[in-house]
Design an enzyme around this catalytic site. Structure first.
Site, short mmCIF file in Angstrom:
data_model
loop_
_atom_site.label_atom_id
_atom_site.label_comp_id
_atom_site.label_asym_id
_atom_site.label_seq_id
_atom_site.Cartn_x
_atom_site.Cartn_y
_atom_site.Cartn_z
N ASP A 1 -5.60 -1.46 -24.56
CA ASP A 1 -6.22 -2.42 -23.64
C ASP A 1 -5.78 -3.81 -24.08
OD1 ASP A 1 -7.92 -4.20 -22.38
OD2 ASP A 1 -9.75 -3.07 -22.82
N ASP B 1 -5.79 -8.10 -14.39
CA ASP B 1 -6.28 -9.46 -14.10
C ASP B 1 -7.82 -9.49 -14.16
OD1 ASP B 1 -6.28 -12.10 -13.26
OD2 ASP B 1 -5.65 -11.67 -11.21
N SER C 1 3.39 -5.74 -12.17
CA SER C 1 3.73 -5.29 -10.79
C SER C 1 3.72 -3.78 -10.56
CB SER C 1 5.11 -5.82 -10.34
OG SER C 1 5.02 -7.17 -9.97
N THR C 2 3.49 -2.96 -11.61
CA THR C 2 3.58 -1.50 -11.39
C THR C 2 2.24 -0.86 -11.07
OG1 THR C 2 3.37 -0.97 -13.74
CG2 THR C 2 5.61 -1.32 -12.90
N GLY C 3 1.19 -1.67 -10.89
CA GLY C 3 -0.11 -1.15 -10.46
C GLY C 3 -0.24 -1.30 -8.95
N TYR D 1 0.74 -3.52 -7.07
CA TYR D 1 1.94 -4.08 -6.43
C TYR D 1 3.06 -3.05 -6.27
CZ TYR D 1 0.19 -8.93 -6.36
OH TYR D 1 -0.51 -10.09 -6.10
N1 AR6 Z 1 -4.71 -3.51 -20.45
C1 AR6 Z 1 -3.41 -3.22 -20.21
N2 AR6 Z 1 -2.95 -2.81 -19.02
C2 AR6 Z 1 -3.85 -2.68 -18.02
C3 AR6 Z 1 -5.23 -2.96 -18.17
C4 AR6 Z 1 -5.65 -3.40 -19.46
N3 AR6 Z 1 -6.93 -3.71 -19.71
N4 AR6 Z 1 -5.85 -2.72 -16.97
C5 AR6 Z 1 -4.91 -2.28 -16.12
N5 AR6 Z 1 -3.70 -2.24 -16.73
P1 AR6 Z 1 -2.19 -4.19 -11.94
P2 AR6 Z 1 0.04 -5.60 -10.56
C6 AR6 Z 1 -2.37 -1.83 -16.23
O1 AR6 Z 1 -2.57 -3.51 -10.68
O2 AR6 Z 1 0.63 -4.31 -10.09
C7 AR6 Z 1 -4.58 -7.72 -9.43
O3 AR6 Z 1 -5.61 -7.56 -8.50
C8 AR6 Z 1 -2.32 -0.94 -15.00
O4 AR6 Z 1 -2.64 0.41 -15.35
O5 AR6 Z 1 -3.26 -4.77 -12.79
O6 AR6 Z 1 0.94 -6.64 -11.13
C9 AR6 Z 1 -3.99 -9.12 -9.42
O7 AR6 Z 1 -4.95 -10.10 -9.13
C10 AR6 Z 1 -0.85 -1.10 -14.63
O8 AR6 Z 1 -0.03 -0.26 -15.45
O9 AR6 Z 1 -1.13 -5.42 -11.66
C11 AR6 Z 1 -2.96 -9.03 -8.33
O10 AR6 Z 1 -3.52 -9.21 -7.06
C12 AR6 Z 1 -0.54 -2.55 -14.99
O11 AR6 Z 1 -1.64 -2.98 -15.83
C13 AR6 Z 1 -2.45 -7.60 -8.46
O12 AR6 Z 1 -3.50 -6.86 -9.07
C14 AR6 Z 1 -0.44 -3.51 -13.82
O13 AR6 Z 1 -1.34 -3.14 -12.79
C15 AR6 Z 1 -1.24 -7.52 -9.37
O14 AR6 Z 1 -0.73 -6.21 -9.33
#
Ligand code: AR6
Length: 172
Positions: free
Chosen positions: A10, A34, A117-119, A121
């Site tokens: 985390d 975020d 970006s791999t969540g 997005y």
């Molecule tokens: N620690 C590490 N990684 C994490 C954690 C954590 N605590 N929580 C989630 N992840 P995403 P994006 C991982 O969707 O695709 C937001 O709403 C997650 O499993 O958080 O860049 C922003 O405000 C995945 O592998 O980010 C934007 O609107 C990775 O972090 C949007 O999401 C990224 O997933 C950005 O989307």
């Protein structure tokens, strides 16, 4: 030369000089990593983000870490995946490079990244992981030489496995 590590964990718990936040262009919080960062850092973070007036995709802005163990948070909006023809690869590389450079400019030696970006997005992990590591390695060797340790903090097994595969290919 900087060491690049891939771990499961985390990112809000990382005691490093800077953690990177996969933000959106408003910089006013959201879900995923975020949301976790804003919850852990406390309401002072939103107050610090408001006067930044957002951030363009691929660019990066810095705030203190507030209640986090990390000293700084570097906020970067990665690209939304739209099929690959909308400059997504260049923009994702920009997010990693600009974040690492901003960390170095602020005297950071240890920096932790999530998988940008791999969540929600939807950037494909198989493309994102090698691009992320190659971009970080190049930046660490050129513009961000003061950075000693870069840790990719993976929240799920699929992400960890993609980054471990990319790391093995990088060091070959
Ligand atoms: N620690 C590490 N990684 C994490 C954690 C954590 N605590 N929580 C989630 N992840 P995403 P994006 C991982 O969707 O695709 C937001 O709403 C997650 O499993 O958080 O860049 C922003 O405000 C995945 O592998 O980010 C934007 O609107 C990775 O972090 C949007 O999401 C990224 O997933 C950005 O989307």
């Amino acid at each position: 030369m900087a060491e690049i590590k891939v771990i499961h964990g985390d990112i809000t718990k990382m005691a490093v000089d800077a953690i990177v936040n996969a933000a959106n262009t408003s910089l006013l919080g959201g879900g995923g990593v975020d949301g976790a960062i804003h919850r852990a850092a406390g309401p002072e973070l939103l107050a610090a983000c408001r006067p930044l007036h957002g951030c363009a995709t691929g660019e990066a802005k810095i705030t203190p870490g507030f209640r986090l163990p990390a000293k700084f948070i570097i906020h970067t909006p990665g690209p939304v995946w739209q099929g690959g023809q909308r400059d997504e690869l260049r923009l994702l590389a920009n997010s990693y490079r600009n974040s690492l450079n901003l960390a170095a400019e602020n005297g950071c030696h240890t920096v932790a990244f999530p998988s940008i970006s791999t969540g929600v997005y939807h950037f494909p992990l198989s493309l994102a992981a090698p691009l992320a590591l190659k971009t970080l390695q190049t930046a660490a060797q050129t513009t961000a030489q003061s950075v000693t340790t870069i840790t990719i903090v993976c929240f799920d097994d699929q992400t960890q496995s993609a980054f471990e595969t990319a790391l093995a290919a990088l060091s070959r």
